[in-house]
Design an enzyme around this catalytic site. Sequence first.
Site, PDB file in Angstrom:
ATOM      1  N   ASP A 216       0.810  -1.208   0.000  1.00 17.48           N
ATOM      2  CA  ASP A 216       0.000   0.000   0.000  1.00 17.48           C
ATOM      3  C   ASP A 216       0.849   1.266   0.000  1.00 17.48           C
ATOM      4  OD1 ASP A 216      -2.085  -1.742   0.104  1.00 17.48           O
ATOM      5  OD2 ASP A 216      -2.478  -1.478   2.257  1.00 17.48           O
ATOM      6  N   GLY A 217       2.072   1.177   0.511  1.00 16.55           N
ATOM      7  CA  GLY A 217       2.933   2.349   0.548  1.00 16.55           C
ATOM      8  C   GLY A 217       3.279   2.880  -0.831  1.00 16.55           C
ATOM      9  N   ASN A 308      -4.843   8.750   2.755  1.00 19.17           N
ATOM     10  CA  ASN A 308      -5.340   8.005   3.919  1.00 19.17           C
ATOM     11  C   ASN A 308      -5.890   8.922   4.998  1.00 19.17           C
ATOM     12  OD1 ASN A 308      -5.251   5.324   3.278  1.00 19.17           O
ATOM     13  ND2 ASN A 308      -3.326   4.892   4.311  1.00 19.17           N
ATOM     14  N   ASP A 338      -5.287  11.587  23.192  1.00 15.25           N
ATOM     15  CA  ASP A 338      -3.990  11.467  22.524  1.00 15.25           C
ATOM     16  C   ASP A 338      -3.955  12.163  21.171  1.00 15.25           C
ATOM     17  OD1 ASP A 338      -2.952  10.093  24.612  1.00 15.25           O
ATOM     18  OD2 ASP A 338      -3.050   8.109  23.686  1.00 15.25           O
TER      19      ASP A 338
END
Length: 486
Positions: A216-217, A308, A338
């Site tokens: 996917d990168g 994304n 967070d």
Amino acid sequence: MTCLSDIDLATLHENRLEQRWHYGLPNSDHMYHHHDGFSPMTRKCLERNLQRKARSESNGKCVERGRARDCNSSGSGSASGGKRRRSGTWPRTRSLNAPSPVQQFGPCGRIMKNSAMVMQIQDPASQRLTWYKPPLTVLVIKKVSDASVLAPFVQLVDWLLQEKCMVVWVESAVLEDSLLNENVRFKAIRDKLVTFKDGRDDLTDRIDFIVCLGGDGTLLYASLLFQLSVPPVMAFHLGSLGFLTPFRFDNFQEQLTSVLEGHAALTLRSRLRCVMHRRSDRKQEAKTQEIDPDGDARPAANSILVLNEVVIDRGPSPYLSNIDLFLDGKYITSVQGDGLIVSTPTGSTAYAAAAGASMIHPSVPAIMVTPICPHSLSFRPIVVPAGVELKISVSPESRNTSWVSFDGRNRQELFHGDSLRVTTSIYPVPCICAQDQISDWFASLADGLHWNVRKRQKCLDELSDLTASGSEDMLDEIENMKLYDV
């Protein structure tokens, strides 16, 4: 009433025009024309379409539908009597979006015409690739630091150069791979490749087609390279997860040939346009306007498109993040925890899914907002329309600053007074489907994430056979199995 999923868009439009005409104008007398709700131009177009249809039916061009039956030459055949054509040679699927709503509500109410309407959503099932001229240049992106990709990369590049006579582009860092330079076959074609350097060379309007080899990168990297219009992307699964790479490399020649001939479905994966506004830029803008009030002074905001998600977190600070969230300029809430994830439907199966968000099909026009470990049990992920603009800033009473990353890259600090504006970009990533939008996505859920994968429960016939055997061991096994299922 017959199913409307297989009919041609033009036929559907024509049938709807006829329905609107018959229901809107019950009589042909002119005294009813001022009650039908149509403008003179619309009425004229409706009459012209109906006359054209009547002429075509009278000339014997009506086709049989369902059972074999003749169409009379008087043109009185109904819209449901003729055979409805398919859109091309592929079977159409149902739309993933709801049909466009009517613009009028009752005899008086209607939607106000607004010039700010941005776009009209197309039926995703009709989105297919077509080339208005043959593609000549192809960009091949391979996974870095992976020796298993070298042989397929050389085989693919050689085939594109020799068989398809295409101009092949690669990143300049690829040619520096020592293992690749030891390949005898690659040495013969090395000088025929065109190279570019990331961050220095602009590839806009220079690439016709993109092929990704890896995980996917590689697709995320292709999205990063093209910050405006993106060429069609064909991704082969040669990585670890491969959620966004539906193609297998076994028969790449047949698959690539089919795509280059224009036989492929598309999934338009939306991207987020992120613009950073710095407090220092606003101060500089105010000074410039004082000096030259007529000058066109705009803040030097950095813009980036992400496929994304964009993540705002507390960074190395031990304190909770305190982030203010605005939607179309209106204050919504403060995020204490967070951090916050703003993702596309494509990114809903990535970091957002790990943070507890739902998974959204990439054809759904939406933006997902997901808190990261919020300090409130009632703070659940939300989905907002794709056309809104989100503004994210550090709360004035926050003890610390925040950090922002875009698809895991370009990490930078968000100070007090700074803001990040996020909205849906008009430049999606056109990803080529191996089968279609539905099959590819659910296959990725099953293969990549093992979505709803478990052992099947035994049927009652098998249990009754085991019980009838009279074996005490079998009965004990059944009881253990029941406890396991509970």
